[in-house]
Design a protein around this motif. Structure first.
Motif, PDB file in Angstrom:
ATOM      1  N   PRO A 164      -7.104   5.099   6.422  1.00  0.00           N
ATOM      2  CA  PRO A 164      -6.325   5.675   5.131  1.00  0.00           C
ATOM      3  C   PRO A 164      -5.174   4.741   5.024  1.00  0.00           C
ATOM      4  N   GLN A 171       2.465  -1.694  -4.338  1.00  0.00           N
ATOM      5  CA  GLN A 171       0.927  -1.204  -4.121  1.00  0.00           C
ATOM      6  C   GLN A 171       0.308  -1.488  -5.434  1.00  0.00           C
ATOM      7  N   HIS A 218     -13.280   9.556   2.554  1.00  0.00           N
ATOM      8  CA  HIS A 218     -13.801   8.134   3.216  1.00  0.00           C
ATOM      9  C   HIS A 218     -15.248   7.644   3.541  1.00  0.00           C
ATOM     10  N   ASN A 276     -11.189  -3.123  -0.240  1.00  0.00           N
ATOM     11  CA  ASN A 276     -10.138  -3.010  -1.404  1.00  0.00           C
ATOM     12  C   ASN A 276     -10.448  -4.206  -2.135  1.00  0.00           C
ATOM     13  N   ALA A 307      -4.777   2.438   1.727  1.00  0.00           N
ATOM     14  CA  ALA A 307      -5.011   2.958   0.396  1.00  0.00           C
ATOM     15  C   ALA A 307      -3.921   1.987  -0.578  1.00  0.00           C
ATOM     16  N   ASN A 308      -4.447   1.579  -1.534  1.00  0.00           N
ATOM     17  CA  ASN A 308      -3.861   0.666  -2.458  1.00  0.00           C
ATOM     18  C   ASN A 308      -2.986  -0.514  -2.054  1.00  0.00           C
ATOM     19  N   ARG A 322     -13.017  10.044  -2.148  1.00  0.00           N
ATOM     20  CA  ARG A 322     -11.603   9.359  -1.739  1.00  0.00           C
ATOM     21  C   ARG A 322     -11.198  10.002  -0.428  1.00  0.00           C
ATOM     22  N   GLU A 323     -11.324  11.708  -0.470  1.00  0.00           N
ATOM     23  CA  GLU A 323     -10.475  12.102   0.907  1.00  0.00           C
ATOM     24  C   GLU A 323     -11.237  11.815   2.134  1.00  0.00           C
ATOM     25  N   ASP A 377     -11.525   0.558   6.992  1.00  0.00           N
ATOM     26  CA  ASP A 377     -11.519   1.303   5.882  1.00  0.00           C
ATOM     27  C   ASP A 377     -10.580   2.329   6.245  1.00  0.00           C
ATOM     28  N   GLY A 389       0.876  -1.256   0.199  1.00  0.00           N
ATOM     29  CA  GLY A 389       0.007  -0.153   0.095  1.00  0.00           C
ATOM     30  C   GLY A 389       0.937   1.203  -0.068  1.00  0.00           C
ATOM     31  N   THR A 390       0.143   2.476  -0.465  1.00  0.00           N
ATOM     32  CA  THR A 390       0.908   3.562  -0.424  1.00  0.00           C
ATOM     33  C   THR A 390       1.568   4.400   0.837  1.00  0.00           C
ATOM     34  N   LYS A 391       0.641   3.862   1.953  1.00  0.00           N
ATOM     35  CA  LYS A 391       1.125   4.378   3.185  1.00  0.00           C
ATOM     36  C   LYS A 391       2.171   3.249   4.113  1.00  0.00           C
TER      37      LYS A 391
END
Length: 697
Positions: free
Chosen positions: A678, A380, A594, A647, A681-682, A591-592, A676, A339-341
């Motif tokens: 942040p 990701q 959630h 996801n 993400a991805n 998206r921002e 869900d 994931g991106t985080k």
């Protein structure tokens, strides 16, 4: 003489000194044989008491004195059960509220408490045992010599639910040490032993729950696990093996073989024989019990192989069951990777224990001991699937922390829980991200997504598990971003959309609940844009792959509109199989923030798949009226039951959608609040059954 003027107030409640003085005076009257009106006899001992006190403390005495029995008009009562020492303790408790429990008398006291139906005394016993259980030094006082098994059976017989549950949890937590006691060998029934052996957590490590600050320190590596274990006085690595369970069962059988041999086969079937080393199992063939019983001998020989290798659970026959090959301590949970985080130092894998209704965890928990695949940090937009207890991870993008660029991956890995490591398999034919994998006929299909050039892929590729090779598909499909795919009636269904084309339409409405949630306000595209709501459109396609014909078919096309309110929104879709029906789910998500900007649209698909020209159309829409979607993004309802899309991984929560407007607590959805977050993400998410203790402790 000035007395104490007592006025009951909300703050003071009951005046405890009065109750203590009352109990003390009643006990003084008893010791002086003043105003006593009954003699309780047991054996050759006699105790004077007051009927009113006995009736107030014991349902047994209350019924005796008030129900017209002979004793109701007699000043003498004879007790046939128990001993005079225990009766004296309980009479003292009736007058003082004090009882002296010890390892030597607790079973006798509890037995007579049950006989006399003294609920307060039973509660006192339960509290005594709970306090001792929490202190490892006092645990032997309360449970020594396997006394817990006797207490459990008494509690079960007399339906003492709280005490029964307390004993059960202690037995589960310390089964192996307790199985070496006389209490286990003499008191445990075949039914109790069978119930214990069916537990998946019977051989779990025993340890105290870490305080949050120590848990974080251990996770981050600030304080070593060994140091924390020392601080808490426990071992972080203790784990009982299944051969110890087998040894406990055989010890139980040997203690009373003549009586228990009729239960031998049914009990031993519950032991996970398939995970015990072959050389250990062979030693039991020489025991007299196994020589005497053909059933027991068959049970072992079915698991043993001539070459000493483990039998295949998929080939179980005779007395074998697949449970024999499942390690204890496993749980089924959502597992997420990458994931991106997630940076270089972050946990590569996390899990969300959705299948345990009693869990206190409402967030993703790191799988600290599950390693990263070699050479792919910061992965990701990849995809995972599970097959035969193994995880498969494919594709995705590798992000460069020092650049906005990232490279597409063709890599394909298999995670084997037996060695807790990833094995690199042959690369996919092209790099992909935002795709999906499904399994059918010993093949793993990679479908949809984008290639290295950012273009939608139009060919699937399949991995053959037998020859360990990838093959390009024979037919072309309509490309889709982040599609959903399911196997349905031996065919593959894929639903997804292409690139948003930005084409607005006044024929489609944007829906938004009003403040009361009762009515839907409808906005045309023109009005939506006037109110600074951007309207984009995307083409959704339902396609079917027939492996027999090696051909893709387009079943249905629909144009959906994505609406934004001062931000970037995404549209999600999913296919769900339930009760041999296929459902399509479509919804928009901010998206921002959630959260959703409209309720999901869930429809049953009416399909004709066997004709020469297969087709599909949208059927009836499922009710979503009281769904708590603003609390748990990705939630939707099918046939009255709530699902969550995490996801792309669809999970049945088991919760029913309420029939009236609920709060989140009323639908018991609070445990899903963190699903869900942040940090997801991805990330790639799938349902997986793994050894909880090996990967988290």
């Amino acid at each position: 003489m000035a007395g104490i003027e007592y006025k009951k107030t909300k703050d003071l409640g009951l005046f405890r000194p009065h109750l203590l003085e009352l109990a003390s005076n009643l006990n003084r009257l008893r010791s002086q044989d003043s105003l006593t009106d009954v003699t309780v006899t047991i054996g050759n001992r006699h105790f004077r008491a007051h009927r009113a006190v006995l009736a107030a403390c014991s349902s047994y005495f209350q019924a005796m004195f008030t129900s017209g029995f002979q004793e109701s008009n007699s000043s003498d009562v004879v007790i046939e059960e128990g001993t005079s020492v225990v009766l004296e303790e309980l009479l003292d408790f009736a007058y003082t509220g004090i009882v002296n429990f010890s390892k030597e008398n607790i079973v006798d006291v509890l037995t007579m408490e049950s006989y006399l139906q003294m609920k307060s005394a039973v509660d006192a016993c339960t509290e005594f045992l709970r306090e001792r259980m929490m202190d490892s030094e006092d645990a032997d006082v309360a449970w020594g010599d396997g006394i817990v098994f006797q207490v459990y059976l008494i509690a079960e017989h007399h339906e003492m639910v709280e005490l029964k549950d307390l004993c059960w949890q202690f037995i589960i937590d310390d089964f192996i040490p307790l199985s070496k006691t006389d209490g286990f060998r003499t008191c445990v029934t075949a039914e109790l032993l069978t119930n214990l052996l069916e537990r998946s957590d019977l051989t779990k490590p025993t340890h105290q729950k870490l305080p949050w600050h120590l848990k974080m320190s251990e996770m981050l590596g600030i304080i070593p696990s060994e140091a924390i274990a020392s601080l808490l006085g426990r071992s972080s690595t203790t784990k009982y093996e299944e051969e110890q369970v087998l040894q406990a069962v055989v010890s139980w059988l040997e203690h009373d073989w003549i009586t228990r041999k009729t239960h031998a086969t049914s009990v031993l079937t519950k032991v996970r024989l398939g995970v015990i080393p072959q050389e250990i199992l062979r030693q039991y063939l020489d025991k007299d019990q196994f020589k005497e019983s053909p059933e027991l001998k068959e049970l072992l020989t079915d698991v043993l192989l001539p070459d000493g290798a483990s039998a295949n659970p998929g080939m179980a026959s005779g007395s074998q069951t697949s449970d024999m090959y499942a390690s204890r301590g496993t749980i089924t949970a959502l597992v997420a990777t990458g994931g991106t985080k997630i940076g270089n130092n972050g946990p590569f894998a996390r899990y969300f224990h959705y299948s345990n209704p009693d869990t206190e965890d409402t967030a993703w928990i790191p799988l600290l001991k599950l390693p990263k695949p070699p050479g792919v940090p910061n992965i990701q937009d990849h995809t995972m699937t599970t097959l035969d207890g193994k995880l498969y991870l494919a594709g995705g993008g590798r992000h460069n922390l020092n650049s906005i660029m990232r490279s597409m991956l063709q890599s394909f890995f298999q995670y084997d829980p037996k060695v807790n490591d990833w094995k690199r398999l042959p690369n996919m034919l092209c790099g992909r991200e935002g795709f999906v994998m499904v399994q059918l006929d010993n093949l793993i299909y990679a479908i949809g997504g984008c290639d290295e050039d950012g273009e939608l892929t139009v060919y699937d590729e399949t991995f053959n598990l037998e020859d360990q090779s990838w093959y390009e598909g024979d037919d072309e499909y309509v490309g889709a971003c982040d599609p959903s795919a399911v196997v349905y009636k031996n065919k593959i269904l894929m639903y997804g959309h292409g690139i948003n084309d930005g084409f607005p339409s006044d024929n489609v409405y944007y829906y938004e609940d009003d403040e009361d949630g009762d009515e839907d306000e409808r906005y045309t595209a023109a009005l939506a844009m006037e109110e600074q709501r951007e309207v984009r459109t995307s083409l959704h396609t339902l396609q079917m792959y027939d492996p027999a014909a090696k051909k893709w078919y387009s079943l249905m096309r629909q144009r959906h509109h994505v609406h934004t309110v001062h931000g970037d929104n995404e549209q999600y879709s999913a296919l769900v199989i339930r009760n041999d029906k296929c459902y399509r789910v479509v919804y928009d998500k901010m998206r921002e923030r959630h959260c959703w900007i409209s309720k999901p649209r869930v429809n049953e698909l009416v399909m004709e798949l066997e004709s020469s020209a297969p087709s599909a159309q949208v059927g009836k829409e499922e009710e979503q009226r009281w769904l708590p979607e603003y609390h748990v993004p990705g939630a939707f309802c099918i046939e009255g039951e709530i699902y969550v899309n995490v996801n792309g991984c669809i999970v049945n929560t088991g919760q029913q959608m309420p029939k009236e407007k609920p709060t989140i607590d009323r639908v018991n959805f609070s445990r899903w609040l963190g699903v869900d977050s942040p940090e997801m993400a991805n990330s790639a998410v799938t349902m997986y059954t793994f050894d909880h203790y090996n990967l988290t402790l």
